[in-house]
Design an enzyme around this catalytic site. Structure first.
Site, PDB file in Angstrom:
ATOM      1  N   TRP A  47       0.834  -1.209   0.000  1.00  0.00           N
ATOM      2  CA  TRP A  47       0.000   0.000   0.000  1.00  0.00           C
ATOM      3  C   TRP A  47       0.869   1.260   0.000  1.00  0.00           C
ATOM      4  CZ3 TRP A  47      -0.315   4.034   3.532  1.00  0.00           C
ATOM      5  CH2 TRP A  47      -1.397   4.909   3.368  1.00  0.00           C
ATOM      6  N   HIS A  48       2.022   1.164   0.692  1.00  0.00           N
ATOM      7  CA  HIS A  48       2.880   2.338   0.799  1.00  0.00           C
ATOM      8  C   HIS A  48       3.527   2.702  -0.531  1.00  0.00           C
ATOM      9  CE1 HIS A  48       2.498   1.820   5.135  1.00  0.00           C
ATOM     10  NE2 HIS A  48       2.872   3.069   5.224  1.00  0.00           N
ATOM     11  N   GLY A  49       3.787   1.741  -1.355  1.00  0.00           N
ATOM     12  CA  GLY A  49       4.426   2.076  -2.618  1.00  0.00           C
ATOM     13  C   GLY A  49       4.628   0.852  -3.479  1.00  0.00           C
TER      14      GLY A  49
END
Lengths: 353, 461
Positions: free
Chosen positions: B322-324
């Site tokens: 989700w972060h990257g």
């Protein structure tokens, strides 16, 4: 409650004012220095630099930064005029680490360097000052130019840029530095010190912002640009030759090695310009000292970076004490200076226009 | 528009003035919605369409779920919401990542897949999770679907939390938006102002100062000595914490100044005595989102230790992703997932938590290594950093006083927060030191802010 908040706010501001000299650079009014015929910082003033380096500079006679030699000069020493921009001015380092002090020390007090370098200056500013100094009572034996950025010499001929800004001088004299700095931070942008322009228009932004700007090292110079730079350089060096008969020594110390994006760049991207400059200088009888090898050796062997500071970044920015030591050592050991002083003849030299 | 820009401060002053002049809920919400869309369009007006699309889909789907009696139909509508939201997120955020990751395999079959020039819309990960939580909560019957498109559109686009959280649930914000106009309270307004100020100090004076050093060292860790790389890793832990918690403080503070209440997002996570506790203190709104909408639906800890371990690892892996869209983020998630599993296993062996010091130090070590994975652009870079941390190869010794001072501030802040000084740090309006400290903070922001523009780290997610 209002009284309490008023008193509290004043107390908070006082704390900021009292502590600000530790963190905020000073703003000193400039005065016209008659012997140089240029704007300089006020002699006797103390100049604080609190950005990349962190040092106090004493402004000496003639607006010279650092521990300048006392006037009148000692006739038994060699008197060198040092010209350059902020890289030679050295407000990032303490006075005893500046080029003038280190050269004096490394030459066993045989050489006195008069630091005339000033931030933002280029050859169009130095040449008129050289003329003015030759008309003055200052006895010089040679001129030394610290060549770091080619833009200082590859310039079309123009009038010196020093224009008295009375408003600025009044502000610098009357207001505390922290107030000036705060106003400056609000009104100007951090990257290029331009006046801040607010944008309220919806994006996307299509202008060529700094984020999309190409790093200088990556710019490929066109052949005609190179030719034009060499031509401007030749004109300016010829002007210098025309201006003075004193020996001129160029110390070439470009911005390499450098750390760019995590890589050490060892090569000088302007090497071809340097070769061209060397041949022009040889024709005109100027000495050129190439300091690139010494700077590289300092990094390779001693792991000491000639540029950068702990509170800035190593490998970029201004020369530090290590860099100045290398420059000073090269200057102190320069063979041309062994035959000096020639103050008796130097005194009689006048400019020919 | 970033919270640290002068343009934003002027925009905020205008919005606050107009919003508090509106005495009707409808007009107030309309003003806030227009302001939010302007805020988003400041970055790129073209992506407002995406925001509208996400809003419209979930508004309609939630209504359908609410009104449809059949369980099967409800599920179908939920699938519509999930696929449209995750489809948009997947395309904009992960398309190139999956193509590039699959490229070696596909190329071996003789086909050369190209990548697309896709711009990642700011805040897409955050507002996608918000709209998803709304639809899922309606599906689960936890909340009712709202009848007001205006309220829902404002819930999705509300500018304080639009681009980097906190991830506010519909059950927390929608009732506030659909209720009466909040009464003006100077005390609440002051509290919000203090939070904004604190957030700005965290971001500008601490995170950005640390970032100046961290960016340089992580760009070429092999150039620097072990001490410097250690300082950079600790500095990055401080940078990301103050950057993100600063953003959250500003968002919560602005909401408070407008009369709304947002959930807390950070509670000094480096005081955690275990990795589990760390995730209860770090980006709390994401942690509980992952717990409620991923971990628990996967089975949580209800089906034995092996299944729990798998669920934990899947949850953290997806949390990392989700972060990257990069393998370093996947590995970061995996690292934390494994740490949680090992911690559970050790606790089950000893029957109690590890002593505070040991637990605290081991948590810091796990989190620190995790930040190396999180910060580096590639696994090769991670390896270079770890090498310098462990083997202390010679290099440039660079010890920036301001970065060291910022690390010192981080330590002092955590110590102070765990003591009685926490109360003092709130700077209550009637305390004598409040105006002094407030003035000093404002003056420092103007005087000592780094001179370059540094966007918030979490904007890229």
């Amino acid at each position: 409650m209002i009284l309490r908040w008023t008193i509290g706010c004043i107390a908070g501001l006082l704390i900021i004012a009292v502590t600000s000299p530790c963190f905020v650079r000073s703003y000193t009014p400039r005065v016209v220095q008659p012997q140089r015929n240029a704007l300089t910082l006020q002699p006797g003033a103390e100049y604080r630099w609190r950005s990349e380096g962190y040092a106090n500079t004493q402004i000496g006679p003639l607006g010279m930064p650092g521990a300048s030699p006392p006037l009148p000069l000692n006739p038994s020493t060699v008197h060198l005029a040092l010209w350059g921009d902020s890289q030679a001015e050295g407000v990032c380092v303490a006075d005893d680490q500046k080029i003038a002090a280190q050269t004096h020390h490394l030459s066993a007090e045989r050489i006195d360097v008069l630091p005339f370098a000033r931030s933002g200056d280029d050859c169009n500013d130095w040449l008129p000052q050289i003329t003015s100094l030759q008309r003055s009572s200052i006895k010089l034996d040679a001129h030394v130019f610290l060549l770091v950025e080619w833009s200082d010499w590859c310039q079309p001929v123009r009038q010196p840029s020093s224009i008295t800004d009375q408003q600025f001088d009044w502000v610098a004299e009357q207001l505390p530095a922290f107030l000036i700095q705060a106003t400056r931070n609000v009104l100007t942008t951090g990257t290029d010190n331009q006046f801040r322009r607010l944008r309220f228009r919806p994006g996307p932004i299509t202008s060529n912002s700094s984020a999309t700007a190409v790093a200088p090292a990556a710019v490929t110079e066109q052949p005609d640009q190179w030719t034009s730079r060499v031509a401007m350089l030749a004109v300016q060096l010829a002007r210098l030759k025309h201006q003075t008969r004193l020996p001129c020594i160029f110390l070439y110390a470009p911005l390499s090695p450098a750390i760019i994006n995590g890589d050490i760049l060892w090569d000088d991207p302007d090497d071809d310009l340097f070769q061209a400059m060397q041949s022009i200088a040889a024709e005109l009888g100027f000495d050129v000292v190439d300091l690139r090898h010494q700077m590289q050796q300092s990094v390779r062997t001693g792991k000491q970076w000639p540029r950068g500071f702990h509170n800035g970044q190593f490998g970029v920015g201004h020369y530090n004490a290590v860099g100045y030591r290398i420059i000073s050592a090269a200057l102190a050991a320069h063979p041309r200076l062994d035959a000096l002083p020639l103050t008796s003849t130097a005194n009689t030299v006048t400019a020919e226009r | 528009m970033q919270f640290t820009q002068i343009e934003f401060l002027l925009f905020l002053a205008l919005v606050l003035t107009i919003a508090w002049q509106c005495r009707q809920r409808h007009s107030r919400n309309l003003v806030l919605l227009l302001a939010s869309y302007y805020f988003y369009s400041y970055w790129d007006y073209r992506f407002c369409g995406l925001l509208l699309f996400s809003t419209a889909v979930d508004f309609v789907v939630a209504k359908k779920i609410q009104t449809t009696p059949a369980r099967r139909s409800k599920r179908c509508w939920l699938v519509v919401s999930l696929s449209s939201n995750l489809g948009v997120l997947g395309f904009f955020k992960y398309f190139n990542f999956f193509i590039e990751s699959a490229a070696p395999l596909v190329q071996s079959l003789g086909w050369n897949p190209g990548t697309l020039d896709i711009i990642l819309p700011v805040g897409i990960s955050f507002y996608t999770f918000q709209t998803l939580s709304y639809t899922i909560d309606v599906y689960r019957g936890k909340i009712d679907a709202t009848d007001s498109l205006l309220d829902f559109a404002l819930y999705v686009a509300f500018f304080p939390q639009l681009v980097a959280g906190p991830i506010v649930r519909a059950s927390e914000l929608l009732p506030q938006l659909s209720g009466n106009v909040p009464h003006w309270s100077s005390r609440r307004f002051y509290g919000g102002f203090q939070m904004v100020l604190r957030g700005l100090v965290k971001k500008v004076l601490l995170a950005d100062r640390l970032g100046e050093m961290v960016d340089v060292v992580f760009a070429g860790p092999e150039l620097y000595d072990g001490w410097t790389v250690w300082l950079a890793v600790i500095g990055y832990a401080g940078q990301i914490y103050y950057d993100f918690s600063g953003y959250s403080d500003i968002a919560i503070g602005i909401a408070k100044m407008l009369g709304f209440r947002f959930p807390v997002n950070f509670r000094h996570p480096y005081l955690a005595g275990s990795v589990t506790e760390f995730w209860r203190r770090w980006h709390m709104t994401l942690s509980r989102w992952l717990r409620d909408y991923l971990y628990i639906p996967l089975g949580g800890s209800r089906h034995g230790s092996m299944r729990t371990a798998i669920n934990l690892i899947i949850t953290m892996l997806l949390g990392g992703l989700w972060h990257g869209a990069a393998w370093t983020f996947v590995l970061w998630g995996l690292w934390h997932g494994v740490a949680l599993v090992v911690e559970r296993w050790l606790r089950s062996l000893s029957g109690r938590a590890s002593p505070f010091c040991l637990g605290h130090l081991s948590t810091l070590a796990v989190v620190g290594v995790g930040w190396v994975l999180f910060r580096c652009d590639s696994l090769q870079d991670c390896w270079l950093v770890v090498q310098q941390l462990v083997f202390w190869s010679p290099g440039i010794g660079w010890y920036p006083p301001l970065a060291i001072a910022a690390v010192g501030c981080m330590v002092a802040d955590h110590i102070a927060w765990s003591t009685r000084l926490r109360r003092v740090m709130r700077l209550r309006f009637d305390r004598w030191y409040a105006p002094v400290v407030t003035t000093i903070m404002i003056a420092c922001l103007i005087l000592y802010a780094p001179r370059g523009f540094a966007p918030f780290v979490y904007f890229q997610f």
